[in-house]
Design a protein around this motif. Structure first.
Motif, mmCIF file in Angstrom:
data_model
loop_
_atom_site.group_PDB
_atom_site.id
_atom_site.type_symbol
_atom_site.label_atom_id
_atom_site.label_comp_id
_atom_site.label_asym_id
_atom_site.label_seq_id
_atom_site.Cartn_x
_atom_site.Cartn_y
_atom_site.Cartn_z
ATOM 1 N N SER A 30 -7.450 -4.047 -6.763
ATOM 2 C CA SER A 30 -7.126 -3.354 -6.500
ATOM 3 C C SER A 30 -6.772 -3.349 -8.154
ATOM 4 N N LYS A 31 -7.812 -2.730 -8.327
ATOM 5 C CA LYS A 31 -8.074 -2.319 -9.739
ATOM 6 C C LYS A 31 -9.365 -1.258 -9.734
ATOM 7 N N SER A 62 -4.476 -2.930 -13.187
ATOM 8 C CA SER A 62 -4.413 -2.941 -12.578
ATOM 9 C C SER A 62 -4.013 -2.036 -11.119
ATOM 10 N N THR A 63 -4.000 -1.603 -10.085
ATOM 11 C CA THR A 63 -3.763 0.088 -10.673
ATOM 12 C C THR A 63 -1.939 -0.560 -8.982
ATOM 13 N N ILE A 64 -1.579 -1.925 -8.975
ATOM 14 C CA ILE A 64 -0.292 -2.055 -7.956
ATOM 15 C C ILE A 64 0.424 -3.059 -9.106
ATOM 16 N N THR A 83 2.725 -8.466 -4.157
ATOM 17 C CA THR A 83 2.430 -9.909 -3.482
ATOM 18 C C THR A 83 1.933 -9.707 -1.712
ATOM 19 N N GLU A 84 2.042 -8.783 -1.570
ATOM 20 C CA GLU A 84 1.980 -8.253 -0.714
ATOM 21 C C GLU A 84 0.751 -7.384 0.117
ATOM 22 N N HIS A 85 -0.210 -6.918 1.112
ATOM 23 C CA HIS A 85 -1.448 -6.439 0.889
ATOM 24 C C HIS A 85 -2.083 -5.246 0.771
ATOM 25 N N ASN A 86 -3.087 -4.774 -0.197
ATOM 26 C CA ASN A 86 -2.912 -3.600 -1.199
ATOM 27 C C ASN A 86 -4.384 -3.134 -1.384
ATOM 28 N N GLY A 113 -0.963 -0.183 0.882
ATOM 29 C CA GLY A 113 -0.471 -1.010 0.713
ATOM 30 C C GLY A 113 1.254 -1.040 -0.449
ATOM 31 N N ASN A 114 1.037 -0.454 -1.044
ATOM 32 C CA ASN A 114 1.912 -0.366 -2.436
ATOM 33 C C ASN A 114 2.477 0.965 -2.016
ATOM 34 N N ASP A 115 0.955 1.888 -1.317
ATOM 35 C CA ASP A 115 1.691 3.070 -1.168
ATOM 36 C C ASP A 115 2.457 3.629 -1.764
ATOM 37 N N SER A 116 1.736 4.026 -3.140
ATOM 38 C CA SER A 116 1.638 4.871 -4.307
ATOM 39 C C SER A 116 0.631 5.782 -4.488
#
Length: 343
Positions: free
Chosen positions: A211-212, A232-234, A239-242, A262-265
């Motif tokens: 997620s980078k 980082s993209t999140i 702490t959840e899956h992404n 996961g972060n759904d963004s």
């Protein structure tokens, strides 16, 4: 203007859908999705005029590319190229040269095809990635090419999620692939997709597993690489899956967009004069698992497809700030993974 969305056909989807686009600015809306091509698992596709080149997985034993042509208001299949095993994950295109580039995540094979005016395919060359520098994550059990397309100078580039690498090639006059160089990301990065700046001397590679985004200065003459920074993209407290997925850069080179499953963004970054990035925004996709998003030719409107919630979301994009504003959500479209505007 219309929007085409394709994806998996594991539940209710029948293939590729067309959604009419109407209105302007805040009143812009997508209409009801209509199935225009029945095909199995069109998770990625490209369009060239009346032709659509789509991934096709017609059975458990084979996968590949199918070509559909619009004639008398209907799409008709004109050619199919299948190979044993899984279908590709990505399709790239050069419309001027009539070339297609495919990356097969599961078999490790990248391929180059030529197509004629009718859409008939000819395989020019292929290369199989080997497990040379596999990362430490469970998903990195083999070489996994996830992207294959062109560089600013007309060479070819492939992101390999399994090997944590970006591989560069040249298609020579004999239409054979020649390997040119390798950029190695940090272990576990999971290179997925890549974009280039306007000057053609810097690329931004999205790492699905990390997620980078890593910004890298490079030169297509001597193939020297210099990492600038990684972002980082999140959020830091996520702490959840992404899994980072699609990455796009605006035509003016000022903004980069990445989808987070996961972060759904969608994460929005401004590109500074020195090619570093600054986070502008993270905005909800109003659904789950956004694999792909895209914009129209003016880059004013952005549509994201949410695979797991069978919906899409429409945004208005501010060209000055890069920020997105949600103007329509809960647009019904099944299992979407690929978005393409049709002007």
């Amino acid at each position: 203007m219309k929007v085409l969305i394709g994806g998996y056909t594991k539940k209710s989807s029948k293939g590729i859908y067309e959604l009419p686009f109407a209105g302007t600015d805040q009143t812009a809306r997508l209409g009801e999705a209509e199935n225009i091509i029945q095909v199995s698992d069109p998770t990625y596709f490209q369009k060239d005029g009346a032709l659509i080149f789509t991934i096709n997985k017609p059975n458990n034993d084979e996968g590949g590319i199918s070509v559909f042509k619009l004639e008398d208001g209907q799409y008709h299949e004109v050619d199919t190229y299948l190979t044993p095993g899984s279908s590709p994950a990505y399709v790239g295109i050069n419309r001027d040269k009539h070339l297609l580039y495919t990356a097969n995540y599961h078999t490790g094979i990248i391929s180059v095809f030529k197509y004629d005016e009718n859409g008939e395919l000819t395989l020019l060359d292929k290369d199989k990635h080997e497990a040379r520098t596999l990362g430490p994550r469970p998903e990195q059990d083999s070489a996994h090419p996830h992207f294959f397309d062109e560089t600013p100078a007309g060479n070819l580039v492939c992101c390999d999620l399994g090997n944590d690498t970006v591989e560069f090639y040249h298609l020579n006059k004999q239409n054979k692939l020649e390997h040119l160089a390798t950029f190695k990301s940090e272990a576990g990065f999971g290179d997925r997709h890549i974009v280039f700046n306007k000057k053609g001397d810097c690329f931004y590679v999205a790492g699905e597993l990390s997620s980078k985004i890593t910004a890298v200065k490079f030169n297509e003459d001597d193939w020297k690489f210099e990492e600038i920074a990684t972002y980082s993209t999140i959020p830091a407290d996520w702490t959840e899956h992404n899994g980072a997925a699609a990455i796009r850069i605006s035509k003016d080179g000022k903004f980069i967009y990445v989808s987070n499953r996961g972060n759904d963004s969608i994460a929005v970054f401004a590109v500074n004069d020195d090619d570093t990035l600054k986070l502008v925004q993270r905005i909800s996709v109003e659904g789950s698992f956004p694999r792909d998003f895209n914009w129209d030719e003016s880059e004013k409107y952005v549509v994201v497809a949410n695979q797991n919630t069978d919906n899409a979301t429409l945004y208005l994009r501010n060209a000055e700030t890069g920020a997105l504003t949600t103007i329509q959500k809960d647009i019904k479209v099944p299992e979407g993974t690929r978005v393409e505007f049709e002007e």
